[in-house]
Each structure stands twice: as C-alpha cells, then as structure tokens.
Design a protein around this motif. Structure first.
Motif, PDB file in Angstrom:
ATOM      1  N   ALA A  50      -3.645  -7.916 -20.907  1.00 33.11           N
ATOM      2  CA  ALA A  50      -3.944  -8.040 -19.428  1.00 33.11           C
ATOM      3  C   ALA A  50      -4.155  -6.910 -18.671  1.00 33.11           C
ATOM      4  O   ALA A  50      -4.888  -6.746 -17.784  1.00 33.11           O
ATOM      5  CB  ALA A  50      -2.800  -9.252 -18.951  1.00 33.11           C
ATOM      6  N   THR A  51      -3.383  -5.726 -19.011  1.00 32.18           N
ATOM      7  CA  THR A  51      -3.249  -4.436 -18.188  1.00 32.18           C
ATOM      8  C   THR A  51      -4.542  -3.949 -18.372  1.00 32.18           C
ATOM      9  O   THR A  51      -4.973  -3.532 -17.376  1.00 32.18           O
ATOM     10  CB  THR A  51      -2.047  -3.592 -18.910  1.00 32.18           C
ATOM     11  OG1 THR A  51      -1.053  -4.343 -18.498  1.00 32.18           O
ATOM     12  CG2 THR A  51      -2.104  -2.341 -18.002  1.00 32.18           C
ATOM     13  N   LEU A  52      -5.027  -3.903 -19.508  1.00 35.55           N
ATOM     14  CA  LEU A  52      -6.530  -3.109 -19.905  1.00 35.55           C
ATOM     15  C   LEU A  52      -7.466  -3.912 -19.071  1.00 35.55           C
ATOM     16  O   LEU A  52      -8.425  -3.207 -18.499  1.00 35.55           O
ATOM     17  CB  LEU A  52      -6.769  -3.384 -21.417  1.00 35.55           C
ATOM     18  CG  LEU A  52      -5.816  -2.188 -22.121  1.00 35.55           C
ATOM     19  CD1 LEU A  52      -6.193  -2.550 -23.575  1.00 35.55           C
ATOM     20  CD2 LEU A  52      -6.359  -0.929 -21.810  1.00 35.55           C
ATOM     21  N   VAL A  53      -7.361  -5.395 -19.068  1.00 37.40           N
ATOM     22  CA  VAL A  53      -8.369  -5.932 -18.321  1.00 37.40           C
ATOM     23  C   VAL A  53      -8.077  -5.666 -16.934  1.00 37.40           C
ATOM     24  O   VAL A  53      -9.497  -5.314 -16.129  1.00 37.40           O
ATOM     25  CB  VAL A  53      -8.104  -7.638 -18.591  1.00 37.40           C
ATOM     26  CG1 VAL A  53      -9.105  -8.557 -17.545  1.00 37.40           C
ATOM     27  CG2 VAL A  53      -8.392  -8.244 -20.065  1.00 37.40           C
ATOM     28  N   LYS A  54      -7.129  -5.769 -16.328  1.00 36.34           N
ATOM     29  CA  LYS A  54      -7.025  -5.177 -14.910  1.00 36.34           C
ATOM     30  C   LYS A  54      -7.325  -3.692 -14.422  1.00 36.34           C
ATOM     31  O   LYS A  54      -7.797  -3.599 -13.571  1.00 36.34           O
ATOM     32  CB  LYS A  54      -5.333  -5.497 -14.364  1.00 36.34           C
ATOM     33  CG  LYS A  54      -4.945  -6.850 -14.377  1.00 36.34           C
ATOM     34  CD  LYS A  54      -5.594  -7.699 -13.514  1.00 36.34           C
ATOM     35  CE  LYS A  54      -5.197  -7.242 -12.038  1.00 36.34           C
ATOM     36  NZ  LYS A  54      -5.721  -8.317 -11.071  1.00 36.34           N
ATOM     37  N   LEU A  55      -7.577  -2.976 -15.655  1.00 37.59           N
ATOM     38  CA  LEU A  55      -8.137  -1.598 -15.336  1.00 37.59           C
ATOM     39  C   LEU A  55      -9.686  -1.510 -15.614  1.00 37.59           C
ATOM     40  O   LEU A  55     -10.263  -0.443 -15.589  1.00 37.59           O
ATOM     41  CB  LEU A  55      -7.460  -0.689 -16.174  1.00 37.59           C
ATOM     42  CG  LEU A  55      -5.799  -0.522 -16.261  1.00 37.59           C
ATOM     43  CD1 LEU A  55      -5.459   0.395 -17.358  1.00 37.59           C
ATOM     44  CD2 LEU A  55      -5.682   0.397 -15.042  1.00 37.59           C
ATOM     45  N   GLY A  56     -10.242  -2.745 -15.880  1.00 37.39           N
ATOM     46  CA  GLY A  56     -11.673  -2.876 -16.023  1.00 37.39           C
ATOM     47  C   GLY A  56     -12.296  -2.857 -17.218  1.00 37.39           C
ATOM     48  O   GLY A  56     -13.389  -3.152 -17.384  1.00 37.39           O
ATOM     49  N   TYR A  57     -11.500  -3.359 -18.307  1.00 39.73           N
ATOM     50  CA  TYR A  57     -12.039  -3.491 -19.814  1.00 39.73           C
ATOM     51  C   TYR A  57     -12.316  -4.852 -19.873  1.00 39.73           C
ATOM     52  O   TYR A  57     -11.512  -5.828 -19.329  1.00 39.73           O
ATOM     53  CB  TYR A  57     -10.772  -2.933 -20.777  1.00 39.73           C
ATOM     54  CG  TYR A  57     -10.629  -1.533 -20.683  1.00 39.73           C
ATOM     55  CD1 TYR A  57     -11.368  -0.852 -21.974  1.00 39.73           C
ATOM     56  CD2 TYR A  57     -10.072  -0.829 -19.726  1.00 39.73           C
ATOM     57  CE1 TYR A  57     -11.184   0.564 -22.057  1.00 39.73           C
ATOM     58  CE2 TYR A  57      -9.810   0.613 -19.852  1.00 39.73           C
ATOM     59  CZ  TYR A  57     -10.345   1.211 -21.175  1.00 39.73           C
ATOM     60  OH  TYR A  57     -10.275   2.596 -21.150  1.00 39.73           O
ATOM     61  N   ASP A  58     -13.578  -5.131 -20.823  1.00 37.58           N
ATOM     62  CA  ASP A  58     -13.821  -6.320 -21.190  1.00 37.58           C
ATOM     63  C   ASP A  58     -13.028  -6.990 -22.078  1.00 37.58           C
ATOM     64  O   ASP A  58     -13.026  -6.501 -23.307  1.00 37.58           O
ATOM     65  CB  ASP A  58     -15.179  -6.540 -21.532  1.00 37.58           C
ATOM     66  CG  ASP A  58     -15.780  -7.768 -22.020  1.00 37.58           C
ATOM     67  OD1 ASP A  58     -15.349  -8.724 -21.892  1.00 37.58           O
ATOM     68  OD2 ASP A  58     -17.214  -7.750 -22.066  1.00 37.58           O
TER      69      ASP A  58
END
Length: 115
Positions: free
Chosen positions: A78-86
C-alpha cells in the motif's frame, strides 16, 4: 534507542531520510508502519527505501501482523501504491488471491485514517 522513542521521533517528523532508511531495517512492525507513513507523507522515493519496501512486501507471517488480518507486507505494498507505483506491477500483489488484494486495496483507500 527504545522502540517507543523511535516511534515518537518518527511521528514528530524529526528524522532524516537516512534515519528512516535505517529504521526500515528494524524488525518491529510498529516502527515499520510509522516509518512507512512518514515516507508517504514526505513522498520519499529514494532507491534504497523503495528496495527495502519491496523486500518487506513478502512479510506476511504471524510475526508480521499489525492488527487482525493486516500484515506489514500488505502495508508495504500500500505504501508503494501511495508513492505512485502501479499495484498491478508489484510482483507480490500479482501473486495474491482476491482476499489479500482487497486487504491492500482497503489499506490504500484508508491509508491516512488507518495509520
């Protein structure tokens, strides 16, 4: 430094990027979750931090539980997604069943409220 003190320092926003990176190496889900929230808050995408978050993606055992069904591995995705990762390009997410994908999706939606 005690876990409680580390968490307080991270929450205060008084830790450098390098210190946050070092704290990501600790084996404490509560420290890790607070560091991840601070990383998202600051939108830190340093290569070493991203690399470590990707390692943590695999942490789904009993000792990695944050609360209930939520693990530090779910939160790192979820953190990676919040950083813009798909999310659909994150290897661990792609391997998840629908139940685990929903956990990550819920964490992404409620990221700021949950942590």
């Amino acid at each position: 430094m005690s876990t409680h003190k580390i968490i307080r320092e991270v929450q205060s926003g008084n830790r450098s990027e390098l210190e946050l990176e070092e704290y990501l190496l600790l084996d404490n889900v509560f420290v890790l979750s607070n560091v991840m929230k601070e990383i998202v808050k600051r939108q830190i995408t340093a290569p070493n931090i991203i690399s470590r978050l990707k390692e943590i993606n695999n942490y789904h055992d009993k000792e990695h539980v944050l609360m209930g069904i939520y693990t530090i591995g779910h939160l790192s995705i979820a953190t990676l997604v919040k950083l813009g990762y798909d999310k659909n390009k994150i290897t661990v997410y792609k391997r998840f069943d629908d139940f685990d994908k929903k956990i990550v999706d819920n964490l992404v939606e409620a990221y700021d409220e949950v942590l």
